[in-house]
Design a protein around this motif. Structure first.
Motif, mmCIF file in Angstrom:
data_model
loop_
_atom_site.group_PDB
_atom_site.id
_atom_site.type_symbol
_atom_site.label_atom_id
_atom_site.label_comp_id
_atom_site.label_asym_id
_atom_site.label_seq_id
_atom_site.Cartn_x
_atom_site.Cartn_y
_atom_site.Cartn_z
ATOM 1 N N PHE A 1 0.854 -1.192 0.000
ATOM 2 C CA PHE A 1 0.000 0.000 0.000
ATOM 3 C C PHE A 1 0.887 1.238 0.000
ATOM 4 O O PHE A 1 1.346 1.692 1.047
ATOM 5 C CB PHE A 1 -0.924 -0.019 1.220
ATOM 6 C CG PHE A 1 -1.895 1.143 1.253
ATOM 7 C CD1 PHE A 1 -2.885 1.250 0.296
ATOM 8 C CD2 PHE A 1 -1.808 2.105 2.242
ATOM 9 C CE1 PHE A 1 -3.783 2.311 0.313
ATOM 10 C CE2 PHE A 1 -2.700 3.159 2.280
ATOM 11 C CZ PHE A 1 -3.695 3.271 1.314
ATOM 12 N N ASP B 1 -5.239 8.369 -4.086
ATOM 13 C CA ASP B 1 -5.920 7.235 -3.463
ATOM 14 C C ASP B 1 -7.035 7.692 -2.536
ATOM 15 O O ASP B 1 -8.112 7.088 -2.496
ATOM 16 C CB ASP B 1 -4.918 6.379 -2.683
ATOM 17 C CG ASP B 1 -5.608 5.217 -1.980
ATOM 18 O OD1 ASP B 1 -5.956 4.245 -2.669
ATOM 19 O OD2 ASP B 1 -5.812 5.303 -0.754
ATOM 20 N N TYR C 1 -10.321 6.008 -3.923
ATOM 21 C CA TYR C 1 -10.881 4.887 -3.155
ATOM 22 C C TYR C 1 -12.148 5.307 -2.415
ATOM 23 O O TYR C 1 -13.149 4.591 -2.406
ATOM 24 C CB TYR C 1 -9.857 4.315 -2.176
ATOM 25 C CG TYR C 1 -10.336 3.012 -1.577
ATOM 26 C CD1 TYR C 1 -10.100 1.799 -2.222
ATOM 27 C CD2 TYR C 1 -11.073 2.981 -0.400
ATOM 28 C CE1 TYR C 1 -10.577 0.599 -1.707
ATOM 29 C CE2 TYR C 1 -11.559 1.798 0.119
ATOM 30 C CZ TYR C 1 -11.306 0.614 -0.531
ATOM 31 O OH TYR C 1 -11.793 -0.569 -0.028
ATOM 32 N N GLU D 1 -7.377 -0.348 -6.983
ATOM 33 C CA GLU D 1 -6.674 -1.351 -6.174
ATOM 34 C C GLU D 1 -5.248 -1.567 -6.667
ATOM 35 O O GLU D 1 -4.318 -1.702 -5.866
ATOM 36 C CB GLU D 1 -7.463 -2.658 -6.196
ATOM 37 C CG GLU D 1 -8.779 -2.587 -5.431
ATOM 38 C CD GLU D 1 -9.739 -3.711 -5.793
ATOM 39 O OE1 GLU D 1 -9.318 -4.627 -6.541
ATOM 40 O OE2 GLU D 1 -10.906 -3.664 -5.355
ATOM 41 N N ARG E 1 -2.995 1.294 -5.571
ATOM 42 C CA ARG E 1 -2.635 1.229 -4.150
ATOM 43 C C ARG E 1 -1.392 0.361 -3.936
ATOM 44 O O ARG E 1 -0.576 0.646 -3.062
ATOM 45 C CB ARG E 1 -3.792 0.638 -3.337
ATOM 46 C CG ARG E 1 -5.050 1.448 -3.330
ATOM 47 C CD ARG E 1 -6.079 0.886 -2.380
ATOM 48 N NE ARG E 1 -6.486 1.935 -1.457
ATOM 49 C CZ ARG E 1 -7.191 1.752 -0.358
ATOM 50 N NH1 ARG E 1 -7.555 0.531 -0.017
ATOM 51 N NH2 ARG E 1 -7.514 2.757 0.413
ATOM 52 N N ARG F 1 1.689 4.401 -11.090
ATOM 53 C CA ARG F 1 0.527 4.803 -10.290
ATOM 54 C C ARG F 1 -0.205 5.954 -10.977
ATOM 55 O O ARG F 1 -1.439 5.960 -11.051
ATOM 56 C CB ARG F 1 0.949 5.259 -8.892
ATOM 57 C CG ARG F 1 1.336 4.154 -7.934
ATOM 58 C CD ARG F 1 1.517 4.716 -6.532
ATOM 59 N NE ARG F 1 0.229 4.940 -5.884
ATOM 60 C CZ ARG F 1 -0.036 5.945 -5.067
ATOM 61 N NH1 ARG F 1 0.902 6.843 -4.793
ATOM 62 N NH2 ARG F 1 -1.209 6.068 -4.518
#
Length: 521
Positions: free
Chosen positions: A167, A427, A431, A458, A461, A469
């Motif tokens: 993470f 994120d 998320y 996901e 992360r 990313r």
């Protein structure tokens, strides 16, 4: 008789405006002629007048920056924090390292105590995350730490976070209000109930909360770091903005927030106060409830997106304060998609899509908003825009706490809202706002679900390569725009009215009020 009352009311309003604007053109938040050369000193009571109350004072249950601003960095602190440049810094942890891709180790400070005198240590950290992640507690903020399998005590001042999967943004989450550490004694007292008597390690301790009226914090003289400069902070709930501004003018308050764009010029013209401005991580947007008809049809959502003329909104409603958004990520947030295109203004396309969806003559709907002036103004402009394609919009205005509750429960069709992004990492936005697991109070008040978007979020992360990313987040944002889940409005600019007697006040990019350096002349 009625005409006499109207005349009296007119002259009263005129008198208030004359008192506020005075005869000065000074627009700085620094000093006036009366304050020039006067040095700020420690001590005193800082009074902050605010639009709305906190929904609660428990970081495991807080869903708004409005509430977190009262306690984050003041009463509660996390293992790490952010400096003035939004960079991660040590706080309750003096250092950390990544042992492997699923294990993070933190060395804790040994000189910290909670406000109730309980020592801060590894056990306290474990107790906090055990509570946060306990399914029986059902904390809405648990989702942001769902990857934490265990907080393992290595010794009294060393803990390891054992994750179920890699993470990357862990530190950014720990630096936000969800990572605030609560006294174990307070957790024991309240258990799975919401904590409304906060007890942390910060520079201020909790004194009282009179719901709907005020929250009082006092200086923590035992604080391990740089101590607060004021003795007390009083957050007063004053819904009427003109009253908040008048209280600063009269010396009854020092800071009024939020400040609406409609009052900005009045405050700038005052000789006793100025306007604080800073760009934030967050954005304002118009949201659709994905599960409620007719908004379950993507053609309806796209039609409305095409019917909104955003240039006029930015100029007319917001007076060009806060640049036009193209995403729900602010331009300073990691993962922001610079090249993303929002729906262009096109009434013919809007009408065509509505007809294809089975609504050639439009329909009736309700637009929910909180009771902030610019939000109400935005709602009225939207009402006018959508009337041109046959949609009859009823505006429902609610006090912020009631608005948040109704929005979180999904009792909406369309709504105007914002997401402040507490971490500066995509994120936190992606998320919470778009993942299926976050439906409802956790943040996904669109009640949106897209398996491909879930997979991208996901994957991002877990990805350690920051370029990869970025690519994942850009693809997710493109799909969300294609699904027309929301209409981006503007990047939020933090605005507050601040007395010239105040020094050292700022609002972080995440939207938290920063008060530790504040002093009063």
């Amino acid at each position: 008789m009625k005409e006499k009352l109207k005349i009296r009311k007119f002259f009263l309003v005129l008198l208030i405006i004359m008192v506020i604007t005075g005869c000065s053109t000074n627009k700085n938040a620094g000093t006036t002629g009366d304050e020039k050369g006067v040095k700020a000193k420690n001590g005193g009571t800082l009074v902050i007048v605010r639009l709305s109350d906190a929904e609660n004072l428990d970081h495991h249950f807080m869903n708004t920056i409005n509430a977190a601003s009262i306690t984050h960095g003041k009463v509660y602190e996390g293992l790490v924090g952010r400096d003035k440049d939004s960079q991660i810094k040590p706080l309750l942890a003096k250092s950390w390292k990544q042992v492997d891709d699923k294990t993070w180790e933190f060395k804790l400070r040994e000189d910290v105590k909670f406000h109730d005198g309980t020592p801060f240590n590894a056990s306290a950290v474990k107790t906090n995350f055990n509570r946060l992640l306990d399914a029986n507690v059902n904390a809405p903020r648990a989702g942001v730490f769902k990857m934490v399998n265990e907080v393992k005590i290595i010794d009294d001042f060393t803990v390891q976070f054992i994750l179920s999967e890699p993470f990357s943004p862990l530190l950014s989450i720990l630096a936000s209000h969800e990572g605030g550490i609560i006294s174990p004694k307070t957790i024991e007292k309240f258990g799975k109930n919401i904590i409304n008597e906060p007890n942390g390690t910060g520079p201020f301790s909790f004194e009282s909360w009179t719901p709907g009226q005020e929250i009082v914090l006092v200086k923590n003289d035992q604080y391990f770091g740089d101590k607060a400069k004021v003795d007390k902070v009083v957050f007063k709930i004053v819904p009427e903005e003109t009253t908040r501004i008048s209280m600063i003018e009269a010396g009854e308050a020092h800071i009024a927030e939020p400040l609406s764009v409609t009052m900005k010029d009045t405050v700038e013209a005052s000789r006793t106060m100025g306007v604080y401005r800073s760009e934030g991580f967050g954005t304002e947007y118009i949201g659709f409830n994905y599960e409620n008809k007719p908004f379950s049809d993507v053609r309806v959502r796209r039609a409305i997106s095409h019917a909104v003329e955003m240039d006029t909104i930015i100029k007319g409603v917001f007076n060009n304060i806060g640049k036009q958004a193209n995403s729900l990520l602010g331009s300073q947030v990691f993962g922001y998609h610079k090249g993303l295109k929002a729906y262009e203004y096109n009434l013919n396309e809007a009408k065509k899509l509505l007809a294809e969806a089975g609504y050639p003559n439009g329909f009736e709907t309700t637009l929910l908003t909180m009771d902030a002036k610019e939000r109400i103004n935005l709602a009225e402009v939207l009402q006018s825009h959508l009337k041109t394609i046959g949609i009859d919009v009823k505006i429902q205005v609610m006090e912020n706490g009631a608005f948040v509750e109704q929005r979180n429960n999904g009792d909406t069709q369309m709504f105007i809202s914002s997401w402040r992004n507490a971490t500066g990492d995509a994120d936190y936005n992606q998320y919470n706002l778009f993942h299926t697991a976050s439906k409802g109070a956790a943040g996904n008040t669109f009640f949106y679900s897209n398996k491909e978007v879930d997979g991208l979020i996901e994957a991002a992360r877990k990805e350690e390569d920051q370029e990869k990313r970025q690519e994942l987040y850009e693809t997710a944002q493109e799909l969300e725009m294609e699904d027309a889940v929301y209409i981006p409005v503007r990047v939020i600019e933090n605005l507050a009215a601040i007395s010239n007697k105040v020094e050292g006040f700022r609002i972080s990019a995440a939207g938290y009020l920063e008060l530790n350096d504040v002093s009063i002349k």
